[in-house]
Scaffold this active site. Sequence first.
Site, short mmCIF file in Angstrom:
data_model
loop_
_atom_site.label_atom_id
_atom_site.label_comp_id
_atom_site.label_asym_id
_atom_site.label_seq_id
_atom_site.Cartn_x
_atom_site.Cartn_y
_atom_site.Cartn_z
N ASP A 241 75.74 92.48 -15.42
CA ASP A 241 74.42 92.57 -16.04
C ASP A 241 73.79 93.95 -15.83
O ASP A 241 74.30 94.78 -15.07
CB ASP A 241 73.49 91.46 -15.49
CG ASP A 241 73.61 91.28 -13.98
OD1 ASP A 241 74.10 92.20 -13.30
OD2 ASP A 241 73.22 90.21 -13.48
N HIS B 168 70.99 80.81 -9.80
CA HIS B 168 71.45 81.61 -10.94
C HIS B 168 72.75 82.35 -10.61
O HIS B 168 73.03 82.66 -9.45
CB HIS B 168 70.36 82.55 -11.46
CG HIS B 168 70.07 83.76 -10.64
ND1 HIS B 168 68.86 84.40 -10.67
CD2 HIS B 168 70.81 84.47 -9.74
CE1 HIS B 168 68.88 85.44 -9.86
NE2 HIS B 168 70.05 85.51 -9.28
P1 PGA Z 1 71.42 89.29 -3.77
O1 PGA Z 1 71.38 88.80 -5.27
O2 PGA Z 1 72.86 89.56 -3.47
O3 PGA Z 1 70.61 90.53 -3.74
O4 PGA Z 1 70.88 88.18 -2.94
C1 PGA Z 1 72.32 87.87 -5.70
C2 PGA Z 1 71.97 87.35 -7.06
O5 PGA Z 1 70.78 87.27 -7.39
O6 PGA Z 1 72.90 87.02 -7.81
#
Ligand code: PGA
Length: 249
Positions: A74, A145
Amino acid sequence: MSQAVYQPKVIVEPDACAAGQTVAEICQTEVLKQPGITLGLATGSTPIPVYQKLIDQYKKGEVDFSQINTFNLDEYVGLSGDHRQSFRFFMRDQLFRHINIDQTRVHIPDGLADDPDQHAAQYDALINQLGGIDWQLLGIGSNGHIAFNEPASAIDSRTRVVELTEETIAANARFFDSPVQVPRRAISMGIGTICEAKRIVLLATGSAKSDAIAAAIQRPPTEDCPASLLQYHRDVTYVLDAQASAKLR
Ligand code: PGA
């Protein structure tokens, strides 16, 4: 006809560093087996230890990344690749500039595309044109998510422009000077796109992820918890630290 549901493999390590090491070792094995592999890569805090170990492997001469292709999950709409909070900047800073990757084989959605919808569709098509993703690394949000597929994302969703939830904007605000600077939209691979990867490794560390992990692995699959839809994929490995695994029974 109901779809088959598969049990993922679950590996629990004592801490985030050990979990990152395990994922990097799995990734290294994949690249050694298939030097021209196509990797799906993730951003966020969680994969940073993985990228550090991959850099170590490269510096020790244990692995050659010159033939790999990569697709990132993304990118924020509205940020250029030079913006410090863009995912293109993150990938360059955390991994690509430290290893012998061929920049022409790196793919990340363009946050400044003139027509983001069209760009997203082209990105999805390009994944297929290059033979699909062999090995996909995922993180997970505290709301379940995967990439920017927020709860209620469709199981067959493709790479597209998505609106971020307030929860995700708040979680990402720590990287910006203020919450109002966090982009409201992103281009994200869809759940359908992600589930076409041949093998998937989801890395989660820290207690903030423990509820999402329990829901993803132990509750019936539902679009309310996007990661739970990975139960329809036959080759998923969860690599967790003790804290993220704490609510598994
Ligand atoms: P993070 O994000 O590794 O910063 O916790 C993971 C995500 O939102 O997929």
